[in-house]
Enzyme design. Structure first.
Site, PDB file in Angstrom:
ATOM      1  N   HIS A 313      70.742 -18.286  -3.362  1.00  0.00           N
ATOM      2  CA  HIS A 313      71.395 -18.888  -2.133  1.00  0.00           C
ATOM      3  C   HIS A 313      70.183 -19.686  -1.345  1.00  0.00           C
ATOM      4  O   HIS A 313      69.042 -19.217  -1.605  1.00  0.00           O
ATOM      5  CB  HIS A 313      72.116 -17.641  -1.347  1.00  0.00           C
ATOM      6  CG  HIS A 313      72.965 -18.228  -0.278  1.00  0.00           C
ATOM      7  ND1 HIS A 313      72.767 -18.587   1.043  1.00  0.00           N
ATOM      8  CD2 HIS A 313      74.416 -18.287  -0.356  1.00  0.00           C
ATOM      9  CE1 HIS A 313      73.486 -19.094   1.599  1.00  0.00           C
ATOM     10  NE2 HIS A 313      74.738 -18.880   0.611  1.00  0.00           N
ATOM     11  N   ASP A 371      80.144 -15.340  -4.818  1.00  0.00           N
ATOM     12  CA  ASP A 371      80.985 -15.738  -6.020  1.00  0.00           C
ATOM     13  C   ASP A 371      80.739 -14.977  -7.211  1.00  0.00           C
ATOM     14  O   ASP A 371      81.534 -15.231  -8.043  1.00  0.00           O
ATOM     15  CB  ASP A 371      80.387 -17.223  -6.211  1.00  0.00           C
ATOM     16  CG  ASP A 371      80.892 -18.269  -4.859  1.00  0.00           C
ATOM     17  OD1 ASP A 371      81.847 -17.955  -4.397  1.00  0.00           O
ATOM     18  OD2 ASP A 371      79.834 -18.974  -4.520  1.00  0.00           O
TER      19      ASP A 371
HETATM   20  N1  CMC Z   1      69.730 -19.672 -11.945  1.00  0.00           N
HETATM   21  C1  CMC Z   1      68.274 -19.746 -12.174  1.00  0.00           C
HETATM   22  N2  CMC Z   1      67.239 -20.410 -11.576  1.00  0.00           N
HETATM   23  C2  CMC Z   1      67.812 -20.579 -10.295  1.00  0.00           C
HETATM   24  C3  CMC Z   1      69.082 -20.248  -9.590  1.00  0.00           C
HETATM   25  C4  CMC Z   1      69.731 -19.550 -10.362  1.00  0.00           C
HETATM   26  N3  CMC Z   1      71.143 -19.447 -10.282  1.00  0.00           N
HETATM   27  N4  CMC Z   1      69.002 -20.833  -8.336  1.00  0.00           N
HETATM   28  C5  CMC Z   1      67.918 -21.097  -7.992  1.00  0.00           C
HETATM   29  N5  CMC Z   1      67.151 -21.083  -9.093  1.00  0.00           N
HETATM   30  C6  CMC Z   1      65.377 -21.470  -9.064  1.00  0.00           C
HETATM   31  C7  CMC Z   1      65.562 -22.988  -9.052  1.00  0.00           C
HETATM   32  O1  CMC Z   1      65.477 -23.481 -10.621  1.00  0.00           O
HETATM   33  C8  CMC Z   1      63.978 -22.959  -8.473  1.00  0.00           C
HETATM   34  O2  CMC Z   1      63.075 -22.842  -9.254  1.00  0.00           O
HETATM   35  P1  CMC Z   1      61.561 -23.698  -9.156  1.00  0.00           P
HETATM   36  O3  CMC Z   1      61.359 -23.238  -7.796  1.00  0.00           O
HETATM   37  O4  CMC Z   1      60.599 -22.924 -10.249  1.00  0.00           O
HETATM   38  O5  CMC Z   1      61.923 -25.025  -9.133  1.00  0.00           O
HETATM   39  C9  CMC Z   1      64.360 -21.952  -7.315  1.00  0.00           C
HETATM   40  O6  CMC Z   1      65.088 -20.900  -7.797  1.00  0.00           O
HETATM   41  C10 CMC Z   1      64.589 -22.334  -6.081  1.00  0.00           C
HETATM   42  O7  CMC Z   1      65.923 -22.962  -6.145  1.00  0.00           O
HETATM   43  P2  CMC Z   1      66.349 -24.448  -5.441  1.00  0.00           P
HETATM   44  O8  CMC Z   1      67.639 -24.978  -6.285  1.00  0.00           O
HETATM   45  O9  CMC Z   1      65.294 -24.953  -4.836  1.00  0.00           O
HETATM   46  O10 CMC Z   1      67.281 -23.543  -3.963  1.00  0.00           O
HETATM   47  P3  CMC Z   1      68.493 -24.090  -3.210  1.00  0.00           P
HETATM   48  O11 CMC Z   1      68.271 -23.372  -1.983  1.00  0.00           O
HETATM   49  O12 CMC Z   1      68.213 -25.602  -3.225  1.00  0.00           O
HETATM   50  O13 CMC Z   1      69.670 -23.655  -4.094  1.00  0.00           O
HETATM   51  C11 CMC Z   1      71.562 -22.740  -4.617  1.00  0.00           C
HETATM   52  C12 CMC Z   1      70.475 -22.876  -3.683  1.00  0.00           C
HETATM   53  C13 CMC Z   1      72.712 -21.761  -4.470  1.00  0.00           C
HETATM   54  C14 CMC Z   1      72.407 -24.231  -4.788  1.00  0.00           C
HETATM   55  C15 CMC Z   1      71.165 -22.197  -6.073  1.00  0.00           C
HETATM   56  O14 CMC Z   1      70.472 -21.147  -6.021  1.00  0.00           O
HETATM   57  C16 CMC Z   1      72.150 -22.287  -7.245  1.00  0.00           C
HETATM   58  O15 CMC Z   1      72.146 -23.458  -7.881  1.00  0.00           O
HETATM   59  N6  CMC Z   1      72.876 -21.262  -7.409  1.00  0.00           N
HETATM   60  C17 CMC Z   1      73.891 -21.390  -8.321  1.00  0.00           C
HETATM   61  C18 CMC Z   1      75.223 -21.899  -7.783  1.00  0.00           C
HETATM   62  C19 CMC Z   1      75.681 -20.606  -6.973  1.00  0.00           C
HETATM   63  O16 CMC Z   1      75.741 -19.636  -7.236  1.00  0.00           O
HETATM   64  N7  CMC Z   1      76.193 -21.194  -5.664  1.00  0.00           N
HETATM   65  C20 CMC Z   1      76.994 -20.334  -4.700  1.00  0.00           C
HETATM   66  C21 CMC Z   1      76.166 -20.457  -3.433  1.00  0.00           C
HETATM   67  S1  CMC Z   1      77.010 -19.063  -2.323  1.00  0.00           S
HETATM   68  C22 CMC Z   1      78.464 -19.757  -1.798  1.00  0.00           C
HETATM   69  C23 CMC Z   1      78.471 -20.905  -1.007  1.00  0.00           C
HETATM   70  O17 CMC Z   1      77.602 -20.595   0.308  1.00  0.00           O
HETATM   71  O18 CMC Z   1      78.597 -21.768  -1.237  1.00  0.00           O
END
Ligand code: CMC
Length: 436
Positions: A313, A371
Protein backbone atom coordinates in the site's frame (compact mmCIF):
# COMPACT_ATOMS: atom_id res chain seq x y z
CA UNK A 1 -6.62 13.11 20.15
CA UNK A 2 -6.93 16.86 19.71
CA UNK A 3 -10.01 18.52 18.25
CA UNK A 4 -10.37 19.59 14.60
CA UNK A 5 -8.82 22.96 13.97
CA UNK A 6 -7.96 25.19 11.09
CA UNK A 7 -4.30 24.86 10.26
CA UNK A 8 -2.00 26.48 12.76
CA UNK A 9 1.22 28.12 11.64
CA UNK A 10 3.96 26.18 13.41
CA UNK A 11 7.08 27.85 12.18
CA UNK A 12 9.14 28.53 9.15
CA UNK A 13 11.08 26.31 6.77
CA UNK A 14 14.10 27.86 5.14
CA UNK A 15 14.81 26.46 1.73
CA UNK A 16 18.01 27.35 -0.06
CA UNK A 17 17.76 27.44 -3.84
CA UNK A 18 20.76 28.40 -5.97
CA UNK A 19 22.52 29.71 -2.88
CA UNK A 20 19.64 31.96 -1.78
CA UNK A 21 17.54 31.24 1.31
CA UNK A 22 13.73 31.52 1.22
CA UNK A 23 11.31 31.25 4.12
CA UNK A 24 8.06 29.30 3.84
CA UNK A 25 5.41 28.80 6.51
CA UNK A 26 5.14 25.39 8.17
CA UNK A 27 1.58 24.35 8.97
CA UNK A 28 0.59 21.90 11.65
CA UNK A 29 -2.47 19.64 11.60
CA UNK A 30 -4.10 18.07 14.67
CA UNK A 31 -2.04 14.91 14.18
CA UNK A 32 0.36 13.61 11.53
CA UNK A 33 3.24 15.24 9.68
CA UNK A 34 3.33 19.03 9.38
CA UNK A 35 3.52 20.54 5.90
CA UNK A 36 5.66 23.20 4.30
CA UNK A 37 3.35 25.64 2.52
CA UNK A 38 5.09 26.11 -0.82
CA UNK A 39 2.14 27.75 -2.60
CA UNK A 40 4.26 30.92 -3.02
CA UNK A 41 7.41 29.02 -4.06
CA UNK A 42 7.09 29.77 -7.77
CA UNK A 43 6.21 33.42 -7.20
CA UNK A 44 9.14 33.87 -4.81
CA UNK A 45 11.80 31.78 -6.54
CA UNK A 46 10.72 30.88 -10.10
CA UNK A 47 11.03 27.16 -9.22
CA UNK A 48 8.36 24.44 -9.19
CA UNK A 49 8.51 21.34 -6.99
CA UNK A 50 8.64 17.89 -8.62
CA UNK A 51 6.74 15.04 -6.95
CA UNK A 52 5.38 12.43 -9.39
CA UNK A 53 2.76 10.29 -7.68
CA UNK A 54 2.39 12.94 -4.95
CA UNK A 55 4.44 10.94 -2.45
CA UNK A 56 5.34 14.05 -0.42
CA UNK A 57 2.57 16.44 -1.36
CA UNK A 58 -0.53 17.35 0.66
CA UNK A 59 -3.06 18.49 -1.94
CA UNK A 60 -5.59 19.93 0.49
CA UNK A 61 -6.60 20.41 4.12
CA UNK A 62 -9.17 17.91 5.33
CA UNK A 63 -10.96 17.04 8.58
CA UNK A 64 -12.51 13.79 7.35
CA UNK A 65 -10.13 10.82 7.48
CA UNK A 66 -6.75 10.29 9.09
CA UNK A 67 -4.31 7.48 8.31
CA UNK A 68 -1.09 6.68 10.13
CA UNK A 69 0.43 4.22 7.71
CA UNK A 70 3.36 3.29 9.96
CA UNK A 71 1.15 2.43 12.92
CA UNK A 72 -1.67 0.92 10.82
CA UNK A 73 -4.25 3.45 12.07
CA UNK A 74 -7.37 4.61 10.20
CA UNK A 75 -9.77 7.13 11.74
CA UNK A 76 -13.01 8.48 10.28
CA UNK A 77 -13.62 11.90 11.88
CA UNK A 78 -11.43 10.69 14.75
CA UNK A 79 -13.16 7.35 15.33
CA UNK A 80 -11.05 4.16 14.80
CA UNK A 81 -12.19 2.02 11.89
CA UNK A 82 -12.40 -1.17 13.96
CA UNK A 83 -14.79 0.45 16.48
CA UNK A 84 -17.01 1.74 13.67
CA UNK A 85 -16.95 -1.63 11.87
CA UNK A 86 -17.86 -3.46 15.07
CA UNK A 87 -20.40 -1.10 16.62
CA UNK A 88 -21.83 1.22 13.99
CA UNK A 89 -23.63 0.72 10.69
CA UNK A 90 -22.94 2.05 7.22
CA UNK A 91 -25.60 4.76 7.20
CA UNK A 92 -24.45 6.09 10.56
CA UNK A 93 -20.86 6.11 9.28
CA UNK A 94 -22.07 7.89 6.14
CA UNK A 95 -23.71 10.56 8.30
CA UNK A 96 -20.51 10.87 10.34
CA UNK A 97 -18.32 11.28 7.26
CA UNK A 98 -20.65 13.85 5.72
CA UNK A 99 -21.41 15.95 8.78
CA UNK A 100 -18.40 15.46 11.03
CA UNK A 101 -20.33 14.10 14.04
CA UNK A 102 -22.25 10.96 14.92
CA UNK A 103 -25.98 11.61 14.56
CA UNK A 104 -28.47 11.84 17.43
CA UNK A 105 -31.62 9.72 17.16
CA UNK A 106 -33.70 12.35 15.31
CA UNK A 107 -30.84 13.19 12.95
CA UNK A 108 -30.26 9.52 12.17
CA UNK A 109 -33.95 8.88 11.50
CA UNK A 110 -34.20 11.88 9.18
CA UNK A 111 -31.07 10.81 7.28
CA UNK A 112 -32.16 7.19 6.98
CA UNK A 113 -35.61 8.26 5.80
CA UNK A 114 -34.14 10.61 3.19
CA UNK A 115 -31.70 8.01 1.85
CA UNK A 116 -34.36 5.29 1.80
CA UNK A 117 -36.72 7.53 -0.16
CA UNK A 118 -34.13 8.35 -2.79
CA UNK A 119 -33.21 4.77 -3.69
CA UNK A 120 -35.40 4.50 -6.77
CA UNK A 121 -33.89 5.69 -10.05
CA UNK A 122 -35.66 7.53 -12.86
CA UNK A 123 -37.66 4.91 -14.74
CA UNK A 124 -36.05 5.92 -18.02
CA UNK A 125 -32.69 4.79 -16.65
CA UNK A 126 -33.98 1.25 -17.14
CA UNK A 127 -33.94 1.86 -20.91
CA UNK A 128 -30.53 3.44 -20.65
CA UNK A 129 -29.13 0.11 -19.38
CA UNK A 130 -30.32 -1.77 -22.42
CA UNK A 131 -27.85 0.19 -24.54
CA UNK A 132 -24.99 -1.74 -22.93
CA UNK A 133 -23.83 -5.19 -24.01
CA UNK A 134 -24.80 -7.88 -21.51
CA UNK A 135 -21.15 -8.86 -21.09
CA UNK A 136 -20.03 -5.30 -20.32
CA UNK A 137 -17.93 -4.98 -17.15
CA UNK A 138 -20.14 -3.59 -14.33
CA UNK A 139 -17.61 -0.79 -13.80
CA UNK A 140 -18.02 0.27 -17.44
CA UNK A 141 -21.77 0.39 -16.84
CA UNK A 142 -21.35 2.25 -13.53
CA UNK A 143 -19.12 4.92 -15.14
CA UNK A 144 -21.72 5.48 -17.84
CA UNK A 145 -24.87 5.37 -15.71
CA UNK A 146 -23.56 7.51 -12.84
CA UNK A 147 -22.26 10.08 -15.35
CA UNK A 148 -25.71 10.01 -16.96
CA UNK A 149 -27.42 10.92 -13.67
CA UNK A 150 -26.57 14.55 -14.46
CA UNK A 151 -28.83 14.19 -17.51
CA UNK A 152 -31.69 12.96 -15.29
CA UNK A 153 -31.38 15.14 -12.18
CA UNK A 154 -30.79 18.68 -13.46
CA UNK A 155 -32.30 20.12 -10.32
CA UNK A 156 -29.29 19.09 -8.21
CA UNK A 157 -26.36 20.09 -10.39
CA UNK A 158 -25.83 23.68 -9.24
CA UNK A 159 -22.82 23.30 -6.98
CA UNK A 160 -23.16 26.85 -5.64
CA UNK A 161 -26.54 26.07 -4.06
CA UNK A 162 -26.07 24.27 -0.70
CA UNK A 163 -29.55 22.72 -0.93
CA UNK A 164 -28.86 21.25 -4.37
CA UNK A 165 -25.55 19.93 -3.07
CA UNK A 166 -27.37 18.23 -0.20
CA UNK A 167 -29.91 16.66 -2.56
CA UNK A 168 -27.19 15.51 -4.99
CA UNK A 169 -25.18 14.00 -2.11
CA UNK A 170 -28.18 12.04 -0.82
CA UNK A 171 -29.24 10.98 -4.31
CA UNK A 172 -25.78 9.60 -5.03
CA UNK A 173 -25.53 7.65 -1.76
CA UNK A 174 -29.08 6.34 -2.10
CA UNK A 175 -29.03 5.41 -5.78
CA UNK A 176 -25.61 3.82 -5.95
CA UNK A 177 -26.79 0.44 -4.53
CA UNK A 178 -29.72 0.46 -6.97
CA UNK A 179 -27.41 1.18 -9.91
CA UNK A 180 -24.81 -1.41 -8.83
CA UNK A 181 -27.53 -4.03 -8.37
CA UNK A 182 -29.00 -3.15 -11.77
CA UNK A 183 -25.55 -3.53 -13.36
CA UNK A 184 -25.36 -7.01 -11.84
CA UNK A 185 -28.90 -8.01 -12.82
CA UNK A 186 -28.32 -6.79 -16.36
CA UNK A 187 -25.13 -8.84 -16.66
CA UNK A 188 -26.91 -12.06 -15.66
CA UNK A 189 -30.03 -11.37 -17.74
CA UNK A 190 -32.43 -11.16 -14.79
CA UNK A 191 -35.11 -8.50 -14.29
CA UNK A 192 -34.25 -5.47 -12.20
CA UNK A 193 -35.54 -5.61 -8.62
CA UNK A 194 -37.00 -2.37 -7.23
CA UNK A 195 -35.80 -1.14 -3.82
CA UNK A 196 -37.92 -1.94 -0.77
CA UNK A 197 -38.30 0.83 1.81
CA UNK A 198 -38.91 -1.56 4.71
CA UNK A 199 -35.37 -2.91 4.43
CA UNK A 200 -32.22 -1.27 5.73
CA UNK A 201 -29.67 0.12 3.24
CA UNK A 202 -27.54 -3.01 2.96
CA UNK A 203 -30.30 -5.64 3.16
CA UNK A 204 -32.09 -3.74 0.43
CA UNK A 205 -28.96 -3.90 -1.72
CA UNK A 206 -28.60 -7.66 -1.22
CA UNK A 207 -32.24 -8.13 -2.13
CA UNK A 208 -31.91 -6.02 -5.29
CA UNK A 209 -28.96 -8.21 -6.28
CA UNK A 210 -30.20 -11.68 -5.41
CA UNK A 211 -34.02 -11.68 -5.37
CA UNK A 212 -35.88 -13.04 -8.40
CA UNK A 213 -39.62 -12.63 -9.11
CA UNK A 214 -40.11 -16.40 -9.07
CA UNK A 215 -39.29 -16.90 -5.39
CA UNK A 216 -39.53 -15.07 -2.07
CA UNK A 217 -36.24 -13.63 -0.84
CA UNK A 218 -35.22 -13.61 2.78
CA UNK A 219 -32.25 -11.49 3.81
CA UNK A 220 -29.64 -13.40 5.81
CA UNK A 221 -28.83 -11.01 8.71
CA UNK A 222 -25.28 -12.34 9.10
CA UNK A 223 -24.49 -11.76 5.44
CA UNK A 224 -26.19 -8.38 5.53
CA UNK A 225 -24.11 -7.38 8.57
CA UNK A 226 -20.93 -8.59 6.83
CA UNK A 227 -21.77 -6.61 3.70
CA UNK A 228 -22.52 -3.54 5.81
CA UNK A 229 -19.13 -3.90 7.49
CA UNK A 230 -17.44 -4.18 4.09
CA UNK A 231 -19.16 -0.93 3.09
CA UNK A 232 -17.91 0.77 6.29
CA UNK A 233 -14.35 -0.40 5.66
CA UNK A 234 -14.41 1.04 2.12
CA UNK A 235 -16.29 4.27 2.87
CA UNK A 236 -13.34 6.67 2.79
CA UNK A 237 -9.59 6.59 2.65
CA UNK A 238 -8.24 10.12 2.67
CA UNK A 239 -6.72 11.55 -0.54
CA UNK A 240 -6.35 8.29 -2.53
CA UNK A 241 -6.27 8.30 -6.34
CA UNK A 242 -10.04 8.21 -6.94
CA UNK A 243 -10.82 10.77 -4.24
CA UNK A 244 -8.14 13.07 -5.62
CA UNK A 245 -9.70 12.51 -9.05
CA UNK A 246 -13.12 13.57 -7.72
CA UNK A 247 -11.59 16.65 -6.11
CA UNK A 248 -9.63 17.59 -9.24
CA UNK A 249 -12.63 17.08 -11.51
CA UNK A 250 -14.87 19.14 -9.26
CA UNK A 251 -12.29 21.90 -8.82
CA UNK A 252 -13.36 23.10 -12.26
CA UNK A 253 -16.97 23.43 -11.07
CA UNK A 254 -18.20 20.26 -12.81
CA UNK A 255 -21.46 18.78 -11.48
CA UNK A 256 -21.32 16.10 -8.74
CA UNK A 257 -22.62 13.22 -10.87
CA UNK A 258 -19.91 13.81 -13.49
CA UNK A 259 -17.25 14.07 -10.77
CA UNK A 260 -18.28 10.82 -9.05
CA UNK A 261 -18.26 9.10 -12.47
CA UNK A 262 -14.63 10.30 -12.81
CA UNK A 263 -13.89 8.78 -9.40
CA UNK A 264 -15.41 5.47 -10.50
CA UNK A 265 -13.22 5.46 -13.62
CA UNK A 266 -10.10 5.95 -11.53
CA UNK A 267 -11.12 3.37 -8.93
CA UNK A 268 -11.44 0.72 -11.64
CA UNK A 269 -7.66 0.36 -12.09
CA UNK A 270 -5.99 -2.78 -10.68
CA UNK A 271 -3.56 -0.74 -8.57
CA UNK A 272 -6.56 0.80 -6.76
CA UNK A 273 -10.11 -0.57 -6.44
CA UNK A 274 -9.62 -3.19 -9.13
CA UNK A 275 -7.16 -4.99 -6.85
CA UNK A 276 -9.89 -7.05 -5.11
CA UNK A 277 -10.89 -8.61 -8.42
CA UNK A 278 -7.23 -9.06 -9.38
CA UNK A 279 -6.41 -10.61 -5.97
CA UNK A 280 -9.10 -13.25 -6.30
CA UNK A 281 -8.09 -14.02 -9.89
CA UNK A 282 -4.52 -14.42 -8.66
CA UNK A 283 -5.53 -16.81 -5.85
CA UNK A 284 -7.49 -18.86 -8.38
CA UNK A 285 -4.50 -18.89 -10.74
CA UNK A 286 -2.17 -20.07 -7.96
CA UNK A 287 -4.78 -22.74 -7.20
CA UNK A 288 -2.93 -24.83 -4.62
CA UNK A 289 -0.59 -24.01 -1.74
CA UNK A 290 2.34 -25.92 -3.28
CA UNK A 291 2.49 -23.37 -6.14
CA UNK A 292 2.84 -20.37 -3.80
CA UNK A 293 6.68 -20.32 -3.75
CA UNK A 294 6.69 -20.04 -7.57
CA UNK A 295 4.42 -16.95 -7.40
CA UNK A 296 6.35 -15.40 -4.53
CA UNK A 297 9.51 -15.84 -6.64
CA UNK A 298 7.79 -14.11 -9.57
CA UNK A 299 6.67 -11.23 -7.33
CA UNK A 300 10.27 -10.71 -6.18
CA UNK A 301 11.77 -10.89 -9.68
CA UNK A 302 12.59 -7.36 -10.89
CA UNK A 303 12.28 -8.51 -14.51
CA UNK A 304 8.80 -9.92 -13.99
CA UNK A 305 5.93 -7.40 -13.88
CA UNK A 306 3.89 -9.77 -11.66
CA UNK A 307 2.92 -8.40 -8.22
CA UNK A 308 1.16 -10.14 -5.37
CA UNK A 309 -2.25 -8.52 -5.65
CA UNK A 310 -3.72 -7.59 -2.29
CA UNK A 311 -0.25 -6.84 -0.89
CA UNK A 312 1.38 -3.47 -0.34
CA UNK A 313 0.00 0.00 0.00
CA UNK A 314 1.25 3.49 -0.71
CA UNK A 315 0.44 4.65 2.81
CA UNK A 316 0.31 1.56 5.05
CA UNK A 317 3.74 0.27 5.92
CA UNK A 318 2.15 -1.96 8.55
CA UNK A 319 -0.83 -4.32 8.58
CA UNK A 320 -3.78 -2.52 6.92
CA UNK A 321 -6.25 -2.09 9.85
CA UNK A 322 -9.11 -2.75 7.41
CA UNK A 323 -7.55 -6.08 6.42
CA UNK A 324 -7.75 -7.30 10.05
CA UNK A 325 -11.51 -6.63 10.21
CA UNK A 326 -11.92 -8.04 6.71
CA UNK A 327 -10.16 -11.28 7.64
CA UNK A 328 -12.52 -11.77 10.59
CA UNK A 329 -15.56 -10.91 8.44
CA UNK A 330 -14.36 -13.40 5.84
CA UNK A 331 -14.29 -16.21 8.41
CA UNK A 332 -17.76 -15.24 9.68
CA UNK A 333 -19.24 -15.35 6.17
CA UNK A 334 -17.61 -18.65 5.26
CA UNK A 335 -18.76 -20.08 8.62
CA UNK A 336 -22.35 -18.92 8.08
CA UNK A 337 -22.40 -20.39 4.58
CA UNK A 338 -20.87 -23.64 5.80
CA UNK A 339 -17.85 -23.29 3.51
CA UNK A 340 -15.26 -25.22 5.50
CA UNK A 341 -12.50 -26.06 3.09
CA UNK A 342 -12.45 -23.24 0.63
CA UNK A 343 -9.34 -23.81 -1.51
CA UNK A 344 -8.98 -20.07 -2.19
CA UNK A 345 -9.00 -19.28 1.52
CA UNK A 346 -6.45 -22.01 2.11
CA UNK A 347 -4.16 -20.54 -0.55
CA UNK A 348 -4.76 -17.03 0.83
CA UNK A 349 -3.85 -17.98 4.41
CA UNK A 350 -0.75 -19.86 3.33
CA UNK A 351 0.31 -17.05 1.00
CA UNK A 352 -0.12 -14.52 3.78
CA UNK A 353 2.01 -16.65 6.11
CA UNK A 354 4.78 -17.13 3.54
CA UNK A 355 4.83 -13.51 2.38
CA UNK A 356 4.86 -12.14 5.94
CA UNK A 357 7.95 -14.19 6.77
CA UNK A 358 9.79 -13.49 3.51
CA UNK A 359 12.75 -11.08 3.69
CA UNK A 360 11.66 -9.21 0.52
CA UNK A 361 8.17 -8.43 1.87
CA UNK A 362 9.48 -7.62 5.36
CA UNK A 363 12.12 -5.25 4.06
CA UNK A 364 9.69 -3.44 1.75
CA UNK A 365 6.96 -3.45 4.43
CA UNK A 366 4.47 -5.17 2.16
CA UNK A 367 1.50 -6.37 4.22
CA UNK A 368 -1.87 -7.71 3.10
CA UNK A 369 -4.28 -4.88 2.30
CA UNK A 370 -8.07 -4.85 2.46
CA UNK A 371 -8.43 -6.40 -0.98
CA UNK A 372 -6.68 -9.58 0.04
CA UNK A 373 -9.66 -10.95 1.98
CA UNK A 374 -12.56 -8.97 0.53
CA UNK A 375 -12.57 -10.94 -2.74
CA UNK A 376 -12.94 -14.33 -1.00
CA UNK A 377 -15.77 -12.95 1.14
CA UNK A 378 -17.68 -11.40 -1.75
CA UNK A 379 -17.29 -14.53 -3.87
CA UNK A 380 -18.71 -16.65 -1.04
CA UNK A 381 -21.67 -14.26 -0.82
CA UNK A 382 -22.43 -14.98 -4.47
CA UNK A 383 -20.95 -11.97 -6.27
CA UNK A 384 -18.99 -12.57 -9.48
CA UNK A 385 -15.46 -11.12 -9.46
CA UNK A 386 -16.44 -8.41 -11.94
CA UNK A 387 -18.81 -6.94 -9.33
CA UNK A 388 -16.15 -6.54 -6.63
CA UNK A 389 -14.95 -3.11 -7.70
CA UNK A 390 -18.53 -1.96 -8.27
CA UNK A 391 -19.24 -2.73 -4.59
CA UNK A 392 -16.14 -0.74 -3.63
CA UNK A 393 -17.46 2.18 -5.72
CA UNK A 394 -20.84 1.95 -4.01
CA UNK A 395 -19.28 2.26 -0.56
CA UNK A 396 -16.63 4.85 -1.53
CA UNK A 397 -19.31 7.15 -2.95
CA UNK A 398 -19.93 8.37 0.61
CA UNK A 399 -16.28 9.34 1.01
CA UNK A 400 -16.15 10.97 -2.42
CA UNK A 401 -19.28 12.98 -1.65
CA UNK A 402 -17.97 14.04 1.80
CA UNK A 403 -14.64 15.13 0.30
CA UNK A 404 -16.42 16.92 -2.56
CA UNK A 405 -18.58 18.89 -0.13
CA UNK A 406 -15.59 19.74 2.04
CA UNK A 407 -13.70 21.01 -0.98
CA UNK A 408 -16.53 23.21 -2.23
CA UNK A 409 -17.00 24.74 1.22
CA UNK A 410 -13.25 25.47 1.51
CA UNK A 411 -12.76 29.18 0.69
CA UNK A 412 -9.16 28.52 -0.38
CA UNK A 413 -10.22 26.07 -3.10
CA UNK A 414 -9.07 26.94 -6.63
CA UNK A 415 -9.03 24.94 -9.83
CA UNK A 416 -6.44 22.15 -9.55
CA UNK A 417 -3.71 22.86 -12.04
CA UNK A 418 -0.40 21.00 -11.54
CA UNK A 419 2.69 22.18 -13.40
CA UNK A 420 5.35 20.07 -15.09
CA UNK A 421 9.03 19.63 -15.74
CA UNK A 422 9.12 19.99 -19.52
CA UNK A 423 11.64 17.66 -21.20
CA UNK A 424 10.51 17.89 -24.84
CA UNK A 425 11.87 19.83 -27.82
CA UNK A 426 12.53 23.51 -27.50
CA UNK A 427 11.23 25.83 -30.24
CA UNK A 428 11.61 24.50 -33.79
CA UNK A 429 10.03 25.63 -37.06
CA UNK A 430 7.37 23.64 -38.86
CA UNK A 431 8.55 21.77 -41.99
CA UNK A 432 5.87 21.18 -44.70
CA UNK A 433 5.10 17.50 -45.48
CA UNK A 434 6.68 17.64 -48.97
CA UNK A 435 10.00 18.65 -47.47
CA UNK A 436 10.11 15.95 -44.74
N1 CMC B 1 4.19 -7.48 -4.88
C1 CMC B 1 5.52 -7.44 -5.06
N2 CMC B 1 6.28 -6.34 -4.92
C2 CMC B 1 5.65 -5.20 -4.59
C3 CMC B 1 4.26 -5.16 -4.39
C4 CMC B 1 3.52 -6.33 -4.54
N3 CMC B 1 2.21 -6.34 -4.37
N4 CMC B 1 3.90 -3.88 -4.06
C5 CMC B 1 5.02 -3.16 -4.06
N5 CMC B 1 6.10 -3.95 -4.37
C6 CMC B 1 7.51 -3.54 -4.42
C7 CMC B 1 7.79 -2.74 -5.68
O1 CMC B 1 8.23 -3.57 -6.74
C8 CMC B 1 8.84 -1.77 -5.22
O2 CMC B 1 10.08 -2.46 -5.21
P1 CMC B 1 11.46 -1.65 -5.50
O3 CMC B 1 11.57 -0.65 -4.38
O4 CMC B 1 12.51 -2.73 -5.46
O5 CMC B 1 11.30 -1.01 -6.84
C9 CMC B 1 8.48 -1.49 -3.77
O6 CMC B 1 7.73 -2.64 -3.33
C10 CMC B 1 7.61 -0.24 -3.59
O7 CMC B 1 6.51 -0.33 -4.48
P2 CMC B 1 5.88 0.91 -5.26
O8 CMC B 1 5.15 0.42 -6.46
O9 CMC B 1 6.92 1.95 -5.46
O10 CMC B 1 4.84 1.41 -4.17
P3 CMC B 1 3.60 2.32 -4.45
O11 CMC B 1 3.33 3.02 -3.18
O12 CMC B 1 3.79 3.15 -5.66
O13 CMC B 1 2.44 1.28 -4.80
C11 CMC B 1 0.63 -0.23 -4.62
C12 CMC B 1 1.46 0.85 -3.91
C13 CMC B 1 -0.63 -0.53 -3.77
C14 CMC B 1 0.14 0.29 -5.98
C15 CMC B 1 1.49 -1.50 -4.80
O14 CMC B 1 1.88 -2.01 -3.53
C16 CMC B 1 0.76 -2.58 -5.59
O15 CMC B 1 0.80 -2.55 -6.83
N6 CMC B 1 0.11 -3.57 -4.88
C17 CMC B 1 -0.70 -4.56 -5.55
C18 CMC B 1 -2.04 -3.97 -5.93
C19 CMC B 1 -2.95 -3.81 -4.74
O16 CMC B 1 -3.11 -4.72 -3.94
N7 CMC B 1 -3.59 -2.62 -4.65
C20 CMC B 1 -4.61 -2.36 -3.63
C21 CMC B 1 -4.25 -1.25 -2.72
S1 CMC B 1 -5.37 -1.19 -1.32
C22 CMC B 1 -6.89 -0.69 -1.97
C23 CMC B 1 -6.89 0.74 -2.36
O17 CMC B 1 -6.62 1.60 -1.51
O18 CMC B 1 -7.24 1.03 -3.51
Amino acid sequence: MSKPQDNAAEGVANITIAGEGHDFPVMQGTVGPSVVDISKLYGQTGYFTYDPGFTSTASCQSKITYIDGDQGVLLYRGYPIDQLAEQSNFLEVAYLLLSGELPGRAEYDEFEHAITHHTMVHEQLHDFFSGFRRDAHPMAVMCGVVGALSAFYHDSTDINDPYQRLVASRRLIAKMPTIAAMAYKYSVGQPFVYPENELDYTSNFLKMCFAVPAAPYKVNPILSRAMDRIFILHADHEQNASTSTVRLASSSGANPFACIAAGIACLWGPAHGGANEAALNMLAEIGTADRIPEYVRKAKDKNDPFRLMGFGHRVYKNYDPRAKVMQQTCHEVLGELGIKDDPLLEVAMELEKIALSDEYFIEKKLYPNIDFYSGITLKAMGFPTTMFTALFALARTVGWVAQWNEMIEDPSQRIGRPRQLYTGHTHRDYVPLVKR
